[in-house]
Motif scaffolding. Structure first.
Motif, short mmCIF file in Angstrom:
data_model
loop_
_atom_site.label_atom_id
_atom_site.label_comp_id
_atom_site.label_asym_id
_atom_site.label_seq_id
_atom_site.Cartn_x
_atom_site.Cartn_y
_atom_site.Cartn_z
N THR A 49 0.83 -1.20 0.00
CA THR A 49 0.00 0.00 0.00
C THR A 49 0.87 1.25 0.00
N LEU A 50 1.91 1.22 0.81
CA LEU A 50 2.78 2.39 0.92
C LEU A 50 3.42 2.74 -0.42
N ILE A 104 -1.56 7.96 3.18
CA ILE A 104 -0.94 6.64 3.23
C ILE A 104 0.55 6.79 3.53
N LEU A 105 1.17 7.73 2.85
CA LEU A 105 2.61 7.93 3.03
C LEU A 105 2.96 8.19 4.50
N PHE A 117 1.09 4.97 7.19
CA PHE A 117 1.52 3.57 7.25
C PHE A 117 2.81 3.34 8.03
N PRO A 118 3.78 4.27 8.00
CA PRO A 118 4.98 4.01 8.80
C PRO A 118 4.71 3.73 10.28
N THR A 139 3.68 0.24 10.43
CA THR A 139 4.83 -0.62 10.18
C THR A 139 5.63 -0.81 11.46
N GLY A 199 8.18 9.56 4.30
CA GLY A 199 7.61 8.45 5.05
C GLY A 199 8.59 7.91 6.08
#
Ligand code: HEA
Ligand code: HEA
Ligand code: CUA
Ligand SMILES: [Cu+2]
Lengths: 354, 111, 622, 206
Positions: free
Chosen positions: C165-166, C203-204, C207-208, C211, D36
């Motif tokens: 996704t990332l 998302i950018l 998501f981290p 994670t 990110g």
């Protein structure tokens, strides 16, 4: 200008909503039938919020219906090209500002109630009179310790009515959440810290609810999360004090009195198979299992079953059937029907009441 | 397309100009490197020299770190050049969210 | 048809899809895989509703219920809703900005395969000793306590699909910034493209933290570290924060693209330009931004203290304002328009009251003290299904009907579409409206059963009946798809005749190079601008020339497959003798594929001008 | 113009990393990736800060951290950042040999840094500070270790690039690759600046 008119209307709407929502659910579990100051504050916020939301929905719905009725593509219009409007600053300002105002109306009481409900300063003052209860949530059972009175009970919380009761909340294994819907919102029991909050139990509402409220675990904690119920029995202060005295008195006794032979057999079985986990002295805390000192006075078994001899036998015969994943299953060997009878007699006799 | 960046028609002249410019820039890079080393040394000294209180030292070395990182980003990573608008916006958004995260973890998880 | 996609055998077609890097084919893959997971998640929802239809039910056991519940939430959010949205983003966004492909076609394919293998891995848990059972939020104390490998499947599966996704998000961002056709300025981009942009940015940054959270949980479970172990000084609340710092933006990652879909549909079927375009863009960005400031509203009862609760309560309420701007802009888009009630438009219209209902209960939840009552009760379940089903799923269904012709070249049957719509709408409200009251009446969520005598019986049975309606609706949709792909009406380029944006300027389905000549964009709603000037197609911005195309590659699949294999090694690392070998094999597959990718130059190929002219004669316009 | 076209110093563009669409995409995509990564490391830092005093029975940060070691590691990594700037300087001047030389230096410095870190970890483990000794231990190793893993990955990446392109020289196909690899290297340095400040220096202050 009649300033009271909108107020009046608002008030009518308010009471109408309140009427609509009240009467929903059973008085011993429903958050819509508040039975204490905390639940009432929260209920008022709910009603206020609902009111604002009804206004919002009404406005949207009115525009919505108008649009759908007036602007459908009709026969003969198949080639009509409507005017391509870019937007309108005036309208945009209106629908930015009005929602902000509406939200402010909600935000102010929200903030004030947040601080009010978090005020547990009385706990730090070491106020002798303030009732403090240490709640420990365990996999599928609840322990209630009264540190100032130095007594312990489980599964059934006994509290005085019409005064603030303070709680220290902690979990012994995984996270749970302590919730008595009719009396006030929940607070999580974490594994690494103690949370604190207070509740107040209204005596009149207690009566209306039949003297007993349902408490629930509100955080997924494993298979029997759904069954991790407890009961709350609010008593007038005098009766509460009496109960405390009886519990304290029972602490002094070496062991609980047993009346009949059968019960004595039960006691023997208990002392070989069960005592390693269950305490029967109201002064003793055991992290392994609920304290059974006043088991005979309770209104439920394992928080779930109705308090009856058959149900107790059913529980002892196969706890897994009643509460999947509980920590008692398979820890005490097989019991014969006679053993069950004896244990039942003994356990039902564990009482601090006369 | 290779020569779209040239100003003159003569690539040789252009090349000389570009080389000079790069050399110029390289000088700045070396200077900022020297400053970075300097800041690092100061930070280590501030901690090693045990006279100052934590209330002073911690914000101070954090400030030094931030300054140093700005050098890295703007000089070493060329964020001072044009054509970095989108990277800048996204990097700073990332930094903002990073800051909120760290701040939250330092204030609302206290037990 | 293009000369390059003639009829092929099944094997060749399969190989084509396994190796494709074409955004339109990847979109179909997303749609198929996401659709499959939606059915699976829906099946799990049906199990939930059957179990809860009557008190004290024994349809499933307590432990199994928790697995079903966890997998329902996880599957729906990560493996159904998000991939389906990714499908539309892939299929449509490049067309809307007039691009020939996304910025990184290879990475695009890699993103899909990572998602797919991650989801597959997660679902294999059903057959390998039990699925995760700690809720989709997987709070640390319970998830560390959970026996078996369920949670390990959750952690590793989501990690793999999360990476997919990332990188997908990064890919969309770069595509939108760098690949717009001449004249397509930011403020001329269709709203679906804008919402893709903002969702990708979310998302950018969202998501981290997930994670990291998943990695920490993996370390705790597999390597005995102490992040969430109070006995070692760890703290489970860290997991809650990391999860929600991701989790709240996640719900806007879901809803913003749905908003984008509706924006397109409202404008198209009202035959009117979007009202307040610039404020719509502004509101989208603002929602995305505020989305990062409110996560702790999921943790009001955790005990963060009154200051944190008050701040997060007020910040949360603020999101109502930009969302309201959008709602009113949509209403005013229809105002004065010429509304045609096609199936997609029905969903869009029904979305407004449904979503507003869910949104306003969100604002109610934001009032922290009241949330002490709502939290972890069915009121919350009602809230989020109103926004998710009434917003995201309606958006997906609308998008499916709207863009189906563009993606597959055939119209879906409108009558069957309307049957689906009405069944789904009725079922949806039947299922979830009553749940507000169940929650307020004291019913906690995530319970596998409830006892009689608490007043929950009637509400639950109504709710379960509603779910049955939705199931029938979905079956009708499936029938519609099968039926129309056999004998459906063939779609024209401008399938709805009122198309406004660039995707409607090219054939349905689009040729593999999308635009033979890049179009010149001369305003918002580029195609509409041309149509209003009496033209039938876009003005080209460049002369006809060779078109550069990327090469297909199997490597995205093998890179993902390697991680999938290695994950089994991790999972069984101290249990099975073969685990280390499996880990190594997986690593070799992944890194070997990456190595191949980096040493083998890939310059793509060209479609020659002559072939393009040839195409023209066969009736493809661009 | 074709990406593989042989170029000369004269025809080589001023911003080779952004001269092609592929290059532009790579450049931008990589920056986003770094955005990110910023949040990723922030999450790790935040976790570390929340847990750093919970060392339980294991040693605390003051007891074990070695300032000289941290200082040496910092100097190595900072210097490697400068050498990679030099490499990019020569790339822009179309001097492939010198670029490779400076990149090689960068690799050496990076490898030395990694060596020091491995030594440091080894030493700590002997002192009883391990990843399972306490929440502090877990947070320390995962934060610093994640950075270390980035360094190791960076080394492999740059090495692969150097070997793959050794006989080919610079062109517009590989220039963006070298450029983003050096961005990555700088970013690793940025993270380290915060690690030595927040973990080591603040760990000594307490
Ligand atoms: C698509 C998904 C989605 C969306 C869009 C939203 C939108 C919102 N959500 Fe929701 N939410 C979820 C998905 C979503 N949520 C999920 C999945 C959970 C549960 C997770 C779990 O625990 O498992 C959850 C839980 C959740 C909670 C925690 C509840 C709890 O567990 O105790 C809260 C609390 O504040 C909240 C608030 C909000 C708010 C304020 C919005 C706002 O964005 C809504 C804004 C919209 C409107 C307000 C309507 C339109 C506006 C107008 C017409 C203007 C005028 C309006 C006013 C003046 C009010 N949500
Ligand atoms: C995108 C997100 C999404 C979607 C679309 C849905 C859709 C639905 N959800 Fe769910 N739900 C969640 C996200 C979602 N949900 C989340 C995050 C949770 C919280 C989990 C947790 O607590 O951890 C939750 C929890 C949840 C609960 C609470 C459970 C509990 O707390 O104990 C319930 C109960 O009613 C429920 C019901 C439903 C129903 C009836 C639907 C319906 O709309 C579904 C409609 C679809 C169908 C009915 C499919 C039809 C299928 C077929 C016809 C079968 C064909 C099959 C094959 C060929 C394989 N959901
Ligand atoms: Cu305890 Cu749920
Ligand atoms: Cu949220």
């Amino acid at each position: 200008m009649k300033k009271w008119l909108p107020n009046m209307r608002l008030f009518t709407l308010f009471s109408f909503m309140a009427l609509l929502l009240a009467g929903c659910g059973e008085p011993y579990v429903s958050a819509l039938q508040p039975a204490g100051e905390v639940a009432e504050m929260q209920y008022d916020l709910m009603i206020l919020a609902t009111l604002i939301m009804v206004i919002v929905i009404a406005v949207v719905t009115v525009i919505f219906i108008l649009v759908l009725l007036r602007f459908r593509r009709k026969k003969g219009d198949e080639n009509k090209i409507p005017k391509q409007v870019e937007g309108s600053h005036k309208l945009e300002i209106i629908w930015t500002v009005i929602p902000i105002l509406l939200l402010l109306v909600l935000a102010v009481p929200t903030v004030s109630a947040t601080f009010k409900l978090a005020d547990v300063s009385a706990m730090d003052k070491k106020d002798e009179d303030a009732i403090v209860i240490n709640v420990t949530a365990n996999l599928y059972w609840w322990e209630f310790e009264y540190p100032n009175q130095e007594i312990v009970t489980a599964q059934e919380l006994i509290v005085p009515t019409d005064e603030k009761v303070y709680f220290n909340l902690k979990a012994a294994d995984v996270k749970h959440s302590f919730w008595i819907p009719a009396v006030g919102g929940k607070m999580d029991t974490n594994t690494e810290n103690t949370n604190r909050f207070w509740l107040k139990f209204d005596s009149k509402k207690t009566e209306e609810a039949g003297g007993l409220f349902y408490g629930k675990c509100a955080e997924l904690c494993g298979p029997s999360h759904a069954l991790m119920d407890f009961k709350v029995k609010p008593l007038p202060r005098a009766e509460f004090d009496q109960w405390v005295d009886k519990m304290t008195a029972a602490k002094g006794q070496e062991k609980p009195e047993t009346s009949t032979d059968v019960a004595r057999t039960g006691e023997e079985i208990f002392n070989t198979s069960c005592i390693t986990c269950h305490a029967v002295n109201p002064g003793e805390k055991r992290p392994t299992a609920p304290n059974l000192a006043n088991f005979g006075d309770r209104s439920s078994i394992a928080g779930k079953l109705e308090h009856s001899e058959e149900n107790l036998k059913a529980w002892l015969r196969d706890p897994e059937e009643v509460k999947p994943g509980n920590k008692m299953t398979g820890t005490y060997g097989d019991l014969t029907e006679q053993d069950l009878d004896a244990l039942t007699e003994y356990l039902m006799g564990l009482s601090v009441e006369d | 397309m290779a020569t779209t960046n040239s100003n003159s028609g003569n690539p040789k002249v252009d090349l000389a100009y570009r080389k000079r410019k790069s050399a110029e820039e390289m000088k700045f890079q070396v200077i900022s490197f020297a400053l970075m080393i300097f800041l690092t040394v100061i930070a280590f000294i501030a901690v090693g020299y045990k006279e100052y209180t934590a209330w002073f030292v911690v914000p101070f070395i954090l400030l030094l770190a931030v300054v140093q990182v700005i050098f890295q980003l703007y000089y070493f990573m060329h964020m001072n050049h044009k054509g970095h608008e989108a990277p800048k916006m996204f990097l700073f958004s990332g930094v903002l969210i990073a800051a909120i995260t760290v701040l939250a973890f330092m204030t609302i998880i206290w037990w | 048809m293009s000369t390059l996609t003639q009829k092929k055998g099944f094997g060749a077609t399969l190989w084509d899809y396994l190796t494709t890097v074409d955004h339109k084919k990847i979109a179909k893959l997303y749609l198929i895989a996401g659709g499959f997971f939606f059915l699976l998640g829906g099946l799990e929802a049906l199990i939930i509703r059957i179990q809860l239809a009557v008190p004290d039910n024994n349809f499933v056991s307590a432990g199994f219920y928790n697995e079903v519940l966890t997998m329902h939430g996880t599957t729906m959010i990560f493996l159904a809703a998000m991939p389906l949205l990714f499908g539309f983003m892939n299929a449509i966004m490049p067309l809307q900005i007039g691009a020939r492909d996304v910025a990184f076609p290879f990475v695009n394919a890699l993103g899909f395969w990572l998602f797919f293998f991650g989801g597959l891995f997660l679902n294999l848990s059903w057959f390998l000793g039990g699925a995760p059972d700690a809720g989709w939020t997987s709070y640390a104390s319970l998830s560390l306590h959970s026996e078996g490998h369920g949670i390990d499947f959750y952690v590793l599966g989501l990690q793999i699909s999360g990476i997919g996704t990332l990188i997908g998000g990064i890919n969309f961002l770069v595509t939108i910034i760098n690949m717009r056709a001449p004249g397509m300025t930011y403020m001329r981009m269709p709203l679906f493209t804008w919402s893709t942009f903002v969702a990708s940015a979310l998302i950018l940054f969202a998501f981290p933290p997930l994670t990291v959270g998943l990695a920490l949980m993996m370390f705790d479970r597999i390597f005995n570290t102490g992040f969430f172990q109070p006995s070692m000084g760890g703290n489970t609340i860290i997991w809650e924060h990391l999860f929600w710092i991701f989790g709240h933006p996640e719900v806007y990652i879901l809803i913003l693209p749905a908003f984008g879909i509706f924006s397109e549909i409202f404008a198209t079927f009202s035959r009117k330009r979007l009202f307040g375009y610039s404020s719509m863009v502004f509101a989208t960005v603002l929602i995305g931004f505020l989305g990062f400031m409110v996560w702790a509203h999921h943790m009001f009862t955790t005990g963060l203290g009154p200051i944190a609760n008050a701040i997060f309560a007020v910040a949360t309420m603020a999101i109502g304002v930009p969302t309201g701007i959008k709602i009113f802009n949509w209403l005013l888009t229809m105002w004065g328009g010429s509304i045609k009630f096609t199936t997609p438009m029905l969903y869009a219209v029904a979305f407004i009251p449904s979503f507003v209902m869910g949104g306003v209960t969100g604002i109610m939840l934001a009032s922290a003290p009241a949330d002490y009552q709502y939290h972890d009760s069915y009121f919350v379940v009602a809230h989020f299904h109103y926004v998710i089903v009434g917003g995201v799923v309606f958006g997906l269904l609308a998008g499916t009907h709207y863009w189906w012709p563009k993606m597959f070249g055939r119209m879906l049957n409108d009558t069957l579409g309307k049957v689906t719509f009405w069944l789904f709408l009725i079922g949806f409200h039947l299922t979830f409206f009553i749940q507000h009251f169940l929650g307020l009446m004291g019913m906690p969520r995530r319970i596998f059963t409830f006892l009689p005598g608490q007043g929950f019986e009637v509400g639950n049975v109504i709710s379960s009946v509603g779910a049955a309606f939705m199931a029938v609706a979905v079956l009708v949709l499936l029938y519609n798809i099968v039926k129309t792909s056999i004998n459906g009406e063939v779609a024209s380029a401008d399938s709805w005749e009122d198309g406004r944006t660039l995707e409607w300027a090219i054939a349905s389905p689009a040729p593999e190079y999308n635009f033979k000549q890049l179009p010149l964009v001369r305003g918002l709603d580029a195609l509409w601008v041309e149509k209003m000037q009496g033209k039938k197609e876009m003005t080209p911005a460049e002369p006809l020339g060779d078109i550069h195309m990327p090469n297909s590659s199997i490597l995205p699949l093998t890179i993902s497959l390697g991680l999938f294999v290695a994950a089994f090694g991790f999972l069984y690392h101290d249990e099975k003798s073969w685990s280390l070998a499996v880990m190594l094999i997986g690593g070799v597959i992944t890194f070997g594929s990456m190595f191949l990718r980096s040493v083998k130059d890939d310059h793509g190929y060209h479609i020659h001008k002559e072939d393009l002219i040839d195409d023209n004669n066969k009736g493809v316009k661009a | 113009m074709h990406v593989e076209e042989k170029l000369t110093a004269e025809t080589f563009p001023a911003e080779p990393e952004k001269a092609t669409l592929e290059g532009k995409n790579k450049f931008l995509g990589f920056w986003f990736f770094l955005g990110g990564e910023t949040v990723l490391f922030a999450s790790l830092f935040a976790t570390y800060l929340a847990l750093k005093n919970n060392h339980g029975t294991g040693p605390s940060s003051q007891e074990i951290f070695q300032m000289p070691l941290a200082f040496a590691a910092t100097m190595l990594l900072l210097t490697s950042s400068l050498t990679s700037v030099y490499a990019m300087y020569h790339m822009k001047n179309f001097n492939f040999k010198k670029m490779q030389l400076w990149l090689g230096l960068t690799l050496l410095l990076g490898a030395a840094f990694l060596g020091l870190e491995i030594y440091e970890f080894y030493h700590y483990v002997h002192e009883g500070h391990t990843i399972t000794s306490s929440a502090f231990g877990s947070a320390f190793y995962v934060l610093v270790g994640t950075h270390g893993a980035h360094v190791a990955f960076g080394l492999c990446w740059i090495l692969t690039l150097m070997i793959r392109n050794a006989n080919r020289g610079l062109d517009l196909y590989n220039a963006p690759k070298f450029y983003v690899a050096s961005l990555y290297w700088h970013f690793i340095d940025v993270v380290w600046v915060f690690i030595f400040t927040v973990v080591y220096l603040m760990g000594m202050v307490g």
